[in-house]
Design a protein around this motif. Structure first.
Motif, PDB file in Angstrom:
ATOM      1  N   UNK A   1      43.246  29.504  18.941  1.00  0.00           N
ATOM      2  CA  UNK A   1      42.033  30.267  18.665  1.00  0.00           C
ATOM      3  C   UNK A   1      42.289  31.771  18.772  1.00  0.00           C
TER       4      UNK A   1
ATOM      5  N   UNK B   1      52.646  34.101   0.744  1.00  0.00           N
ATOM      6  CA  UNK B   1      52.774  34.943  -0.446  1.00  0.00           C
ATOM      7  C   UNK B   1      54.179  34.850  -1.017  1.00  0.00           C
TER       8      UNK B   1
ATOM      9  N   UNK C   1      43.189  37.827  12.383  1.00  0.00           N
ATOM     10  CA  UNK C   1      42.093  37.968  11.410  1.00  0.00           C
ATOM     11  C   UNK C   1      42.158  36.924  10.312  1.00  0.00           C
ATOM     12  N   UNK C   2      42.142  35.698  10.767  1.00  0.00           N
ATOM     13  CA  UNK C   2      42.240  34.595   9.815  1.00  0.00           C
ATOM     14  C   UNK C   2      40.981  33.751   9.802  1.00  0.00           C
ATOM     15  N   UNK C   3      39.945  34.200  10.513  1.00  0.00           N
ATOM     16  CA  UNK C   3      38.788  33.320  10.686  1.00  0.00           C
ATOM     17  C   UNK C   3      38.148  32.900   9.366  1.00  0.00           C
ATOM     18  N   UNK C   4      38.285  33.743   8.350  1.00  0.00           N
ATOM     19  CA  UNK C   4      37.591  33.391   7.112  1.00  0.00           C
ATOM     20  C   UNK C   4      38.353  32.365   6.283  1.00  0.00           C
ATOM     21  N   UNK C   5      39.642  32.212   6.556  1.00  0.00           N
ATOM     22  CA  UNK C   5      40.423  31.238   5.785  1.00  0.00           C
ATOM     23  C   UNK C   5      39.822  29.852   5.976  1.00  0.00           C
TER      24      UNK C   5
ATOM     25  N   UNK D   1      40.240  24.836  13.934  1.00  0.00           N
ATOM     26  CA  UNK D   1      39.283  24.873  15.045  1.00  0.00           C
ATOM     27  C   UNK D   1      38.797  23.465  15.382  1.00  0.00           C
ATOM     28  N   UNK D   2      38.481  22.692  14.363  1.00  0.00           N
ATOM     29  CA  UNK D   2      37.984  21.335  14.618  1.00  0.00           C
ATOM     30  C   UNK D   2      39.084  20.397  15.099  1.00  0.00           C
TER      31      UNK D   2
ATOM     32  N   UNK E   1      43.990  32.896  15.646  1.00  0.00           N
ATOM     33  CA  UNK E   1      43.094  32.996  14.488  1.00  0.00           C
ATOM     34  C   UNK E   1      42.279  34.286  14.543  1.00  0.00           C
ATOM     35  N   UNK E   2      41.830  34.632  15.748  1.00  0.00           N
ATOM     36  CA  UNK E   2      41.010  35.840  15.881  1.00  0.00           C
ATOM     37  C   UNK E   2      41.877  37.087  15.730  1.00  0.00           C
ATOM     38  N   UNK E   3      42.994  37.103  16.461  1.00  0.00           N
ATOM     39  CA  UNK E   3      43.789  38.332  16.464  1.00  0.00           C
ATOM     40  C   UNK E   3      44.479  38.595  15.134  1.00  0.00           C
TER      41      UNK E   3
ATOM     42  N   UNK F   1      38.818  26.689   9.803  1.00  0.00           N
ATOM     43  CA  UNK F   1      37.839  25.674  10.213  1.00  0.00           C
ATOM     44  C   UNK F   1      38.553  24.389  10.596  1.00  0.00           C
TER      45      UNK F   1
ATOM     46  N   UNK G   1      34.645  39.933   7.252  1.00  0.00           N
ATOM     47  CA  UNK G   1      35.613  39.653   6.193  1.00  0.00           C
ATOM     48  C   UNK G   1      34.902  39.795   4.857  1.00  0.00           C
TER      49      UNK G   1
ATOM     50  N   UNK H   1      31.828  37.197  11.861  1.00  0.00           N
ATOM     51  CA  UNK H   1      32.069  36.325  13.011  1.00  0.00           C
ATOM     52  C   UNK H   1      31.749  37.080  14.289  1.00  0.00           C
TER      53      UNK H   1
ATOM     54  N   UNK I   1      34.011  40.435  13.784  1.00  0.00           N
ATOM     55  CA  UNK I   1      34.915  40.574  12.647  1.00  0.00           C
ATOM     56  C   UNK I   1      34.145  40.376  11.351  1.00  0.00           C
TER      57      UNK I   1
END
Lengths: 377, 164
Positions: free
Chosen positions: A126, A361, A133-137, A144-145, A129-131, A141, B41, B31, B39
């Motif tokens: 977790x 990439x 900056x991947x939370x939107x990927x 996390x689950x 993911x926060x540091x 989700x 996005x 978020x 954050x």
């Protein structure tokens, strides 16, 4: 006492450095324990005080995990959580067990190693993911689950492993009874609990600490292990005001858990007869096996192997729960193996999580490059 | 009036997620993490990699002010709120540290409202807020006053009352 102070001071410095470099601190806490403990001249030794602190660390870790498990949360998007959870469980348990067994561990030892091998570090996943900056990927989700699913499986493991010689059915009935009583207390005492938590004096924090310790101490009379008792307490309290409980339990968890990691390191003995081949093999397989489960999850859930790579990068790191299993049920050899696995996977994991974007990439552009070359011919 | 596509989601161990898609197909996700950081996005339509910004709660509120249409002057702590429904009424709320000219004087004595039309709605003193100070309120050194009015009135207030 001196050991504890040395440990805390070293950890303070490590925490500062790792936070500054934004890398996970857990492997370095363990390494500090290893280097300052048996392996490194015995500056740190386990004693009653450190033992007590470590035990508190474990108890608060599990209480926290219980707080995070809200029953109604688990009910949402069940299918995807279940699919990814089952892939992760099967792939990693099987590879973990088979490799440990083939490398010469006993059946029970292999089971413990497999469980530690399976369970990723929720804290590191977790944070990464926060540091990063991947939370939107969309893969986030899934990750996390996956962590929630793993927590649930861990509870089941802990229950089975701690049952010992007891009749499993009676044992589970006892656990369910404890959970029922705690639920009822939380439900009927909700107003009282919330009124305590709302105060801004010492009462909320004192209450939280006392509640966790008291519940843990009841394990003696009920034949239900401390671990199960505090998880159940966490789950029951989660129905009242979990955020407030988290806030009041966090200081205890943070300090005690750091001590727990260091003194786990102290018990680890890499020097005396450690089989480096076995340790290395398990550690590398731990990285590889999450790659397989990650790729399968990516393909099944997101229809893309690249997504699998992202899931892999964020779930490589094993950490707090693997160590908890080692401390609770591991023989010295098993503990040493798990310690090495945690150190290797968490360092590889933090690196992969940071650079997974570049990796993805890179693969995409190489594929495009290949495709364009094919077109020319 | 919220877009139907706005979704809020609780992510265990992480925090709360808000996500919506704009009419043009871009996606914005916010978020509120348990660490306290916020954050944001944004993902442009057709793009695969989102770009992200991490904010403290104060910074997020500032961004919120900008997005709700209030104009924040960059050099001063001042917020202008435009009510487009009320003949484009523009109200400015301005914070200002008191000057030596007003220290020891009351609001009544200074005739703030009569002279400028602006109103002192709050005073911050030693990290405590005094809301709606009475006319007999005496300014002290270090006070920060929150003044509300139209931008002209605020300017008059700065020039005539808070003389440096």
């Amino acid at each position: 006492m001196e050991s504890l102070i040395v440990a805390l001071f070293v950890c303070l410095i490590l925490a500062l450095v790792t936070k500054y470099l934004s890398i996970p601190a857990i492997p370095f806490y363990i390494l500090a324990g290893v280097l300052l403990g048996k392996a490194g001249g015995g500056l740190l030794t386990n004693n009653d005080v450190s033992q007590f602190f470590s035990e508190m660390g474990l108890i608060f870790l599990l209480f926290f995990m219980g707080l995070g498990l809200k029953p109604e949360r688990i009910a949402s998007n069940r299918a995807a959580v279940l699919t990814s959870g089952i892939i992760d469980l099967n792939v990693n348990m099987i590879i973990g067990f088979a490799s440990a067994y083939l490398l010469g561990f006993s059946f029970t030892e292999s089971l413990i190693i497999a469980a530690a091998f399976y369970i990723s570090s929720t804290a590191m996943a977790l944070t990464s993911l926060i540091e990063n900056r991947k939370l939107m990927l969309r893969e986030s989700d899934t990750v996390i689950w996956l962590m929630v699913f793993e927590d649930l499986v861990l509870i089941l493991f802990l229950a089975i492993l701690s049952a010992g010689n007891q009749n499993l059915i009676i044992f589970f009935v006892k656990i369910i009874a404890v959970l029922g009583v705690l639920y009822a207390l939380a439900h009927y005492g909700k107003e009282f609990l919330v009124s305590i938590l709302d105060r801004d004096d010492e009462l909320p924090i004192l209450f939280t600490f006392a509640a966790v310790l008291t519940t843990a101490s009841f394990s003696m009379y009920l034949g239900v292990p401390e671990t199960m008792m505090v998880i159940a307490l966490g789950v029951a309290f989660a129905t009242t005001d979990p955020d407030a409980f988290e806030q009041h339990a966090r200081p205890f968890k943070d300090v005690f858990l750091v001590v727990f990691f260091v003194f786990f390191g102290v018990t680890v003995d890499f020097s005396g007869g450690a089989n480096w081949f076995v340790i290395g093999a398990i550690s590398l397989l731990a990285v590889a096996s999450k790659l397989i489960s990650g790729l399968l999850t990516g393909i099944f859930i997101h229809g893309s192997a690249l997504s699998g790579l992202e899931i892999w990068a964020n779930t490589i790191a094993r950490g707090e729960f693997s160590i908890a299993l080692a401390v609770l049920y591991g023989s010295p050899v098993v503990s040493t193996t798990i310690a090495a696995m945690v150190i290797v996977t968490s360092i590889v994991g933090s690196f992969m999580a940071k650079y997974s974007g570049i990796l993805r990439r890179g693969i995409v552009s190489r594929n495009r490059h290949k495709a364009s070359q094919r077109r020319i011919h | 009036m919220f877009d139907m596509a706005l979704r809020s989601l609780n992510l265990p161990g992480v925090g709360t997620k808000y996500e919506f898609e704009t009419d043009k197909g871009d996606t914005v996700a916010i978020f509120f993490t348990k660490t306290g950081a916020i954050q944001m996005y944004t993902l442009q339509k057709g793009c695969k990699t989102p770009s992200a910004a991490e904010m403290s709660p104060v910074e997020a509120r500032r961004l919120g002010n900008i997005l709700t249409g209030a104009i924040i002057e960059a050099d001063q702590e001042s917020v202008e709120i435009a009510f487009s429904a009320l003949a484009d009424l523009r109200i400015t709320i301005h914070t200002i540290f008191v000057t030596a000219a007003v220290v020891g004087k009351t609001i009544e004595e200074l005739q703030i409202r009569a002279k400028t039309g602006a109103t002192v709605i709050a005073v911050c003193r030693h990290d405590r807020n005094i809301i709606n100070p009475p006319p007999a309120f005496v300014f002290e050194e270090g006070d920060a006053a929150l003044v509300i009015g139209e931008s002209d009135q605020i300017r008059t207030f700065e020039n005539e009352i808070m003389v440096k």
